[in-house]
Scaffold this motif. Structure first.
Motif, mmCIF file in Angstrom:
data_model
loop_
_atom_site.group_PDB
_atom_site.id
_atom_site.type_symbol
_atom_site.label_atom_id
_atom_site.label_comp_id
_atom_site.label_asym_id
_atom_site.label_seq_id
_atom_site.Cartn_x
_atom_site.Cartn_y
_atom_site.Cartn_z
ATOM 1 N N ARG A 152 0.829 -1.218 0.000
ATOM 2 C CA ARG A 152 0.000 0.000 0.000
ATOM 3 C C ARG A 152 0.859 1.262 0.000
ATOM 4 O O ARG A 152 0.552 2.242 -0.678
ATOM 5 C CB ARG A 152 -0.950 0.001 1.207
ATOM 6 C CG ARG A 152 -2.064 -1.016 1.078
ATOM 7 C CD ARG A 152 -3.241 -0.661 1.988
ATOM 8 N NE ARG A 152 -2.882 -0.721 3.399
ATOM 9 C CZ ARG A 152 -3.002 -1.810 4.155
ATOM 10 N NH1 ARG A 152 -3.476 -2.920 3.630
ATOM 11 N NH2 ARG A 152 -2.661 -1.796 5.412
ATOM 12 N N LEU A 153 1.950 1.209 0.751
ATOM 13 C CA LEU A 153 2.869 2.350 0.784
ATOM 14 C C LEU A 153 3.489 2.569 -0.603
ATOM 15 O O LEU A 153 3.583 3.705 -1.091
ATOM 16 C CB LEU A 153 3.945 2.106 1.856
ATOM 17 C CG LEU A 153 5.109 3.088 1.957
ATOM 18 C CD1 LEU A 153 4.610 4.513 2.175
ATOM 19 C CD2 LEU A 153 6.022 2.700 3.116
ATOM 20 N N ALA A 154 3.880 1.462 -1.236
ATOM 21 C CA ALA A 154 4.487 1.566 -2.570
ATOM 22 C C ALA A 154 3.516 2.195 -3.565
ATOM 23 O O ALA A 154 3.919 2.978 -4.433
ATOM 24 C CB ALA A 154 4.932 0.172 -3.046
ATOM 25 N N ARG A 155 2.227 1.843 -3.421
ATOM 26 C CA ARG A 155 1.215 2.454 -4.303
ATOM 27 C C ARG A 155 1.168 3.967 -4.112
ATOM 28 O O ARG A 155 1.042 4.715 -5.085
ATOM 29 C CB ARG A 155 -0.175 1.876 -4.011
ATOM 30 C CG ARG A 155 -0.397 0.510 -4.602
ATOM 31 C CD ARG A 155 -1.909 0.220 -4.614
ATOM 32 N NE ARG A 155 -2.124 -1.215 -4.750
ATOM 33 C CZ ARG A 155 -2.651 -2.000 -3.811
ATOM 34 N NH1 ARG A 155 -3.059 -1.481 -2.658
ATOM 35 N NH2 ARG A 155 -2.778 -3.284 -4.020
ATOM 36 N N GLU A 156 1.247 4.408 -2.867
ATOM 37 C CA GLU A 156 1.217 5.848 -2.579
ATOM 38 C C GLU A 156 2.442 6.545 -3.173
ATOM 39 O O GLU A 156 2.356 7.653 -3.698
ATOM 40 C CB GLU A 156 1.162 6.105 -1.066
ATOM 41 C CG GLU A 156 -0.124 5.660 -0.404
ATOM 42 C CD GLU A 156 -1.349 6.338 -0.987
ATOM 43 O OE1 GLU A 156 -1.452 7.570 -0.857
ATOM 44 O OE2 GLU A 156 -2.189 5.637 -1.592
ATOM 45 N N VAL A 157 3.579 5.873 -3.077
ATOM 46 C CA VAL A 157 4.813 6.421 -3.644
ATOM 47 C C VAL A 157 4.682 6.501 -5.167
ATOM 48 O O VAL A 157 4.962 7.543 -5.782
ATOM 49 C CB VAL A 157 6.057 5.574 -3.232
ATOM 50 C CG1 VAL A 157 7.290 6.003 -4.026
ATOM 51 C CG2 VAL A 157 6.312 5.698 -1.733
ATOM 52 N N ARG A 161 2.106 10.504 -4.120
ATOM 53 C CA ARG A 161 1.532 11.106 -2.908
ATOM 54 C C ARG A 161 2.491 11.048 -1.715
ATOM 55 O O ARG A 161 2.314 11.771 -0.743
ATOM 56 C CB ARG A 161 0.201 10.437 -2.550
ATOM 57 C CG ARG A 161 -0.933 10.836 -3.499
ATOM 58 C CD ARG A 161 -2.279 10.374 -2.982
ATOM 59 N NE ARG A 161 -2.442 8.926 -3.129
ATOM 60 C CZ ARG A 161 -3.033 8.351 -4.180
ATOM 61 N NH1 ARG A 161 -3.505 9.095 -5.164
ATOM 62 N NH2 ARG A 161 -3.140 7.049 -4.255
ATOM 63 N N ILE A 162 3.482 10.167 -1.781
ATOM 64 C CA ILE A 162 4.495 10.114 -0.712
ATOM 65 C C ILE A 162 5.877 10.176 -1.366
ATOM 66 O O ILE A 162 6.157 9.462 -2.333
ATOM 67 C CB ILE A 162 4.349 8.827 0.137
ATOM 68 C CG1 ILE A 162 3.052 8.874 0.966
ATOM 69 C CG2 ILE A 162 5.561 8.634 1.065
ATOM 70 C CD1 ILE A 162 2.826 7.669 1.859
ATOM 71 N N ASP A 163 6.713 11.051 -0.827
ATOM 72 C CA ASP A 163 8.103 11.165 -1.296
ATOM 73 C C ASP A 163 8.917 10.044 -0.634
ATOM 74 O O ASP A 163 8.991 9.986 0.589
ATOM 75 C CB ASP A 163 8.631 12.554 -0.871
ATOM 76 C CG ASP A 163 10.121 12.716 -1.162
ATOM 77 O OD1 ASP A 163 10.759 11.772 -1.679
ATOM 78 O OD2 ASP A 163 10.650 13.801 -0.846
ATOM 79 N N PRO A 164 9.512 9.142 -1.437
ATOM 80 C CA PRO A 164 10.224 8.006 -0.822
ATOM 81 C C PRO A 164 11.315 8.436 0.159
ATOM 82 O O PRO A 164 11.616 7.704 1.109
ATOM 83 C CB PRO A 164 10.822 7.247 -2.008
ATOM 84 C CG PRO A 164 10.639 8.103 -3.205
ATOM 85 C CD PRO A 164 9.553 9.084 -2.916
#
Ligand code: IPE
Ligand code: IPE
Ligand code: MG
Length: 243
Positions: A152-157, A161-164
């Motif tokens: 789910r985090l990878a999808r946001e990245v 939406r999320i800066d790695p």
């Protein structure tokens, strides 16, 4: 650093997590099928939940079925799934009456539709309760949870939406099934096995552990109170040198 103005933290554990193990052996000792032990084990849950308020335990998390438990015989697995449905149906009113807020953690995708619907309904019906927060880990595995959170985090990245570069442990924790729960202070495992079997791997980084020999269907409110009482005598350091 200690804040001199805040009251001392309560001595007891705020969050207790339990690996309810030993149902099969309990049944075996009585010459009965394993499912007989699972039914006896399910009956214990109510007693332990009801003991929590007096012990100052605000969060109770119980391991009911692991991502590895599918390896058991089809008869045992389907018996357990039927038991979970029955437990939810039969316990709902008591849980509501006692002010218990119920949540489920684990992967629901592999569970049957009827069970998932009952789980969703129970969560909804008890959402406003706050005497005790009961979390039931069902088709739960710590590694599976971290893998699902990472997906789910990878999808946001990927969606921008999320800066790695900003990802840290706290970011990942927000994607875990347990995002609304504090970490467990105390993890208890019954039945004499001293291993964690994929339970709350991330969350129990600094939990205290208690391994007791009692088989889960024999684990009483009194023994629970004793184990919880022992927690107060432990010194938790969280990596620091005590002052
Ligand atoms: C724990 O009891 C309950 C579940 C894993 C569902 P077990 O079924 O593992 O009991 P033992 O360890 O075989 O005695
Ligand atoms: C852990 O117990 C899972 C639950 C209590 C639900 P197991 O009985 O499945 O664990 P192992 O196989 O002994 O490690
Ligand atoms: Mg076991």
């Amino acid at each position: 650093m200690k804040d001199m103005h805040s009251p001392p933290p309560p001595a007891g554990p705020n969050h207790v997590a339990i690996i309810m193990d030993g149902n099969g052996r309990w049944a075996q000792q009585r010459g009965r099928p394993r499912l007989y032990g699972h039914h006896a084990g399910a009956r214990r849950v109510r007693e332990i939940v009801e003991a929590c308020p007096d012990l100052g335990v605000k969060y109770l998390t119980v391991f009911a079925f692991s991502t590895e438990n599918w390896k058991r015989t089809q008869a045992e697995v389907s018996g357990l799934m039927a038991l979970f449905k029955r437990y939810i149906t039969r316990e709902a009113q008591t849980l509501i009456r006692n002010g218990i807020c119920v949540r489920f953690i684990g992967d629901r995708m592999k569970l049957d539709e009827t069970l998932v619907r009952l789980m969703d309904e129970l969560e909804l019906m008890t959402a406003d309760n706050d005497v005790v927060n009961l979390t039931i880990a069902l088709n739960y595995g710590g590694r599976d949870e971290v893998a699902r959170a990472t997906k789910r985090l990878a999808r946001e990245v990927a969606a921008g939406r999320i800066d790695p570069e900003t990802v840290d442990a706290e970011t990942l924790a927000r994607f875990l099934d347990t995002y609304v729960l504090p970490d467990p202070d105390l993890v208890i495992r019954t039945s004499g096995e001293a291993r964690i079997s994929n339970f709350l791997l991330w969350q129990s980084a600094y939990s205290e552990y208690e391994f007791v020999d009692t088989l889960w269907p024999d684990f009483t409110r009194d023994e629970f109170a004793k184990v919880v009482g022992r927690f107060a005598r432990r010194e938790r350091r969280f990596g620091a040198v005590p002052g």
